[in-house]
Design an enzyme around this catalytic site. Structure first.
Site, PDB file in Angstrom:
ATOM      1  N   HIS A   1       3.548  -0.157   4.864  1.00  0.00           N
ATOM      2  CA  HIS A   1       4.154  -0.986   5.778  1.00  0.00           C
ATOM      3  C   HIS A   1       3.219  -2.383   5.609  1.00  0.00           C
ATOM      4  O   HIS A   1       3.055  -3.073   6.607  1.00  0.00           O
ATOM      5  CB  HIS A   1       4.211  -0.436   6.971  1.00  0.00           C
ATOM      6  CG  HIS A   1       4.892   0.715   7.030  1.00  0.00           C
ATOM      7  ND1 HIS A   1       6.011   0.820   6.858  1.00  0.00           N
ATOM      8  CD2 HIS A   1       4.683   2.091   7.512  1.00  0.00           C
ATOM      9  CE1 HIS A   1       6.550   1.875   6.905  1.00  0.00           C
ATOM     10  NE2 HIS A   1       5.767   2.695   7.270  1.00  0.00           N
ATOM     11  N   HIS A   2       2.761  -2.592   4.407  1.00  0.00           N
ATOM     12  CA  HIS A   2       1.950  -3.759   4.328  1.00  0.00           C
ATOM     13  C   HIS A   2       2.348  -4.706   3.093  1.00  0.00           C
ATOM     14  O   HIS A   2       1.626  -4.842   2.173  1.00  0.00           O
ATOM     15  CB  HIS A   2       0.462  -3.446   4.077  1.00  0.00           C
ATOM     16  CG  HIS A   2      -0.403  -2.844   5.186  1.00  0.00           C
ATOM     17  ND1 HIS A   2      -1.205  -1.698   4.927  1.00  0.00           N
ATOM     18  CD2 HIS A   2      -0.005  -2.770   6.507  1.00  0.00           C
ATOM     19  CE1 HIS A   2      -1.306  -1.370   6.193  1.00  0.00           C
ATOM     20  NE2 HIS A   2      -0.736  -1.937   7.021  1.00  0.00           N
ATOM     21  N   GLN A   3       3.566  -5.112   3.036  1.00  0.00           N
ATOM     22  CA  GLN A   3       4.373  -5.413   1.866  1.00  0.00           C
ATOM     23  C   GLN A   3       4.011  -6.878   1.676  1.00  0.00           C
ATOM     24  O   GLN A   3       3.765  -7.595   2.665  1.00  0.00           O
ATOM     25  CB  GLN A   3       5.885  -5.494   1.983  1.00  0.00           C
ATOM     26  CG  GLN A   3       6.358  -3.899   1.940  1.00  0.00           C
ATOM     27  CD  GLN A   3       6.560  -3.468   3.617  1.00  0.00           C
ATOM     28  OE1 GLN A   3       5.893  -4.212   4.547  1.00  0.00           O
ATOM     29  NE2 GLN A   3       7.118  -2.582   3.846  1.00  0.00           N
TER      30      GLN A   3
ATOM     31  N   HIS B   1       0.884  -1.159  -0.166  1.00  0.00           N
ATOM     32  CA  HIS B   1       0.029  -0.009  -0.120  1.00  0.00           C
ATOM     33  C   HIS B   1       1.018   1.273   0.085  1.00  0.00           C
ATOM     34  O   HIS B   1       2.206   1.225   0.524  1.00  0.00           O
ATOM     35  CB  HIS B   1      -1.019  -0.005   1.342  1.00  0.00           C
ATOM     36  CG  HIS B   1      -1.707  -1.150   1.117  1.00  0.00           C
ATOM     37  ND1 HIS B   1      -2.101  -1.675   2.308  1.00  0.00           N
ATOM     38  CD2 HIS B   1      -2.427  -1.764   0.276  1.00  0.00           C
ATOM     39  CE1 HIS B   1      -3.080  -2.723   2.464  1.00  0.00           C
ATOM     40  NE2 HIS B   1      -3.109  -2.599   0.819  1.00  0.00           N
TER      41      HIS B   1
END
Length: 507
Positions: A444-446, A294
């Site tokens: 921080h949603h890899q 994201h």
């Protein structure tokens, strides 16, 4: 010195999905060894919903960074990742979002057979212990507490009310069906404390004779013999050790650690492995590709009134919407409201203020993880390619403008003294584009660097087994083909639940 030991199943990584796999296998009677690179979860800040700031760049954070991002003014983006029992659930935002039905149906349509919404939804119910009224759409007896924000402060209430005034529906439970609308947050907290995956799943069985927990141990490679994963090598206290798996090895090292470990083990694009002097075990060119995340850009307001102290986690309301982009899975926009000032731009920030993060849930840009060297202690090269697709810049500008509309509603104007960022200089569309390039950050949603599928660039099959190898399974966010419509902790926990069933032959 080399010490050889064994277990039925060896799990690499005691984080979000790894904790789930460990618990379910122990409950089923398997001997399990879990290896964690970081220490135990004894730091008191881990229990605090507001303690994550003290953990960043500490011994429990991998503290990774990207390469300079050419489409974001050459900035290097910080990538915090948990390095402790509990993994990134020790420092995440605790927002619990399943994602949308359309996410998982798109996974299945792209080759992830068995991962459509009707097939994954029961696993969400299985893991949840939700405290809201339920008609069976939510789980109420699972190991993970999920609590509603039942006592929102006046500022948080004003954001939700303003979103409704702007024409968005109010959604009482965004995890019970359609996720779109303005909602109060649901979070993985209990009795005022953060609940990590480790504490929810493994702590109750940590003394089991079937479980061995190995901490402060860096896994250096998967041991493969005759096309089968039979264990892992790791370093601990200066000694090289090997632990063998009689059944299988499960990699739960995360979206950066899992592809790095695969490549260090000779699994990846053959030409790149040879450049680092690594013997090719399996030519899988998709390893490390398809890095997706994201992307977020903040609106920061200075407040006319004293901002209330956050009551739950600080992330206490959100808005999920459709953009109408025909090229994106819908819903594809999220706004997260925080009762404090949060910005990647740190100059001239107000003492009293609050923030809405404009987040693209399905950005078109994607990147890659590569080896920096053949040394397992060297961090991988991370290039998310943020804003490399110009459609993402335009979408963030649109999103910021839509949030400005929310801020102009009566419920919120009584709180706002001024818009600090983007600010008056960002009022034009060109100005907003410049602001996006200066402010955009990782969500921080890899996900995605060992994605599921059956095509030549897929890394695991629908059973999560690495293509072309036996006894090696992946259970973490790296298997997701695309980002889900929301924070990734809940989908990663679901992956852990489904992986455990697949290992046990129940999937």
């Amino acid at each position: 010195m080399t010490t050889i030991e064994n277990a039925d199943v060896v799990v690499v990584g005691a984080g979000t999905a790894g904790s789930v796999v460990v618990r379910r296998l122990v409950d089923a009677g398997h001997r399990v060894a879990v290896i964690e690179a970081g220490p135990t979860d004894g730091r008191p800040e881990i229990a605090s919903p507001f303690g994550a700031g003290a953990l960043f760049a500490s011994e429990v954070d991998w503290a990774l960074s990207t390469v300079p991002q050419s489409h974001a003014n050459g900035r290097v983006l910080y990538q915090p990742r948990g390095r402790s029992l509990g993994g990134s659930t020790i420092l995440n935002g605790m927002l619990y979002i399943r994602g949308a039905r359309s996410d998982y149906d798109a996974w299945a349509a792209a080759g992830a057979t068995g991962w459509s919404w009707p097939e994954v939804e029961p696993y969400f119910r299985q893991l949840e212990n939700y405290d809201g009224a339920t008609d069976g759409a939510r789980g109420t007896h699972g190991p993970l507490p999920v609590h509603r924000n039942t006592d929102p402060d006046p500022l948080v209430t004003s954001f939700v009310d303003a979103a409704v005034q702007a024409g968005h529906p109010y959604n009482d439970d965004y995890n019970a069906g359609d996720s779109r609308g303005a909602s109060y947050a649901q979070a993985t907290v209990d009795n005022g404390e953060r609940v990590t995956a480790w504490r929810a799943y493994v702590q109750p069985v940590v003394d089991s004779a079937l479980l061995r927990v190995i901490t402060d141990a860096l896994v250096t490679k998967v041991v493969i013999e005759d096309g089968r994963a039979v264990g892992v090598e790791y370093l601990q206290d200066g000694a090289r050790r090997v632990i063998r798996a009689t059944k299988e090895v499960v990699l739960s090292a995360g979206v950066f650690g899992t592809p790095q470990l695969l490549m260090l083990s000779g699994i990846g694009a053959a030409d790149e492995l040879r450049q680092h002097g690594i013997e090719v075990v399996r030519d899988l060119p998709g390893v490390g590709r398809n890095l997706r995340d994201h992307v977020a850009s903040p609106i920061v307001w200075e407040s006319l009134r004293t901002v209330p102290t956050p009551r739950m986690t600080g992330i206490e309301a959100q808005l999920i919407t459709d953009s109408g982009d025909a090229g994106a899975i819908q819903p594809d926009r999220q706004a997260v409201f925080v009762s404090f000032v949060y910005s990647t731009i740190t100059e001239n920030l107000p003492e009293q203020g609050f923030t809405a993060l404009a987040i693209l849930l399905h950005p078109h840009s994607q990147g890659r993880v590569r080896l920096r060297s053949a040394n397992p202690a060297d961090a991988p090269l991370i290039d998310p390619g943020i804003l490399s697709d110009p459609r993402d810049t335009e979408a963030l500008v649109d999103h910021l403008e839509s949030l400005r509309n929310v801020a102009q509603q009566p419920a919120l104007t009584e709180w706002i003294k001024s818009e600090v960022y983007p600010g008056p200089e960002g009022m034009s569309r060109d100005g907003l584009r410049d602001y996006v390039r200066a402010s955009a950050d990782s969500g921080h949603h890899q996900v995605g660097t060992a994605r599921i599928g059956t095509d030549p660039l897929a890394v695991v099959d629908p059973q999560l087994l690495v293509h072309g190898l036996a006894g090696l399974r992946i259970a973490d966010a790296s298997i997701m083909p695309t980002t889900p419509a929301g924070n990734t902790a809940a989908p990663t926990l679901m992956i852990g639940e489904r992986a455990a069933d697949l290992i046990l032959g129940n999937g």
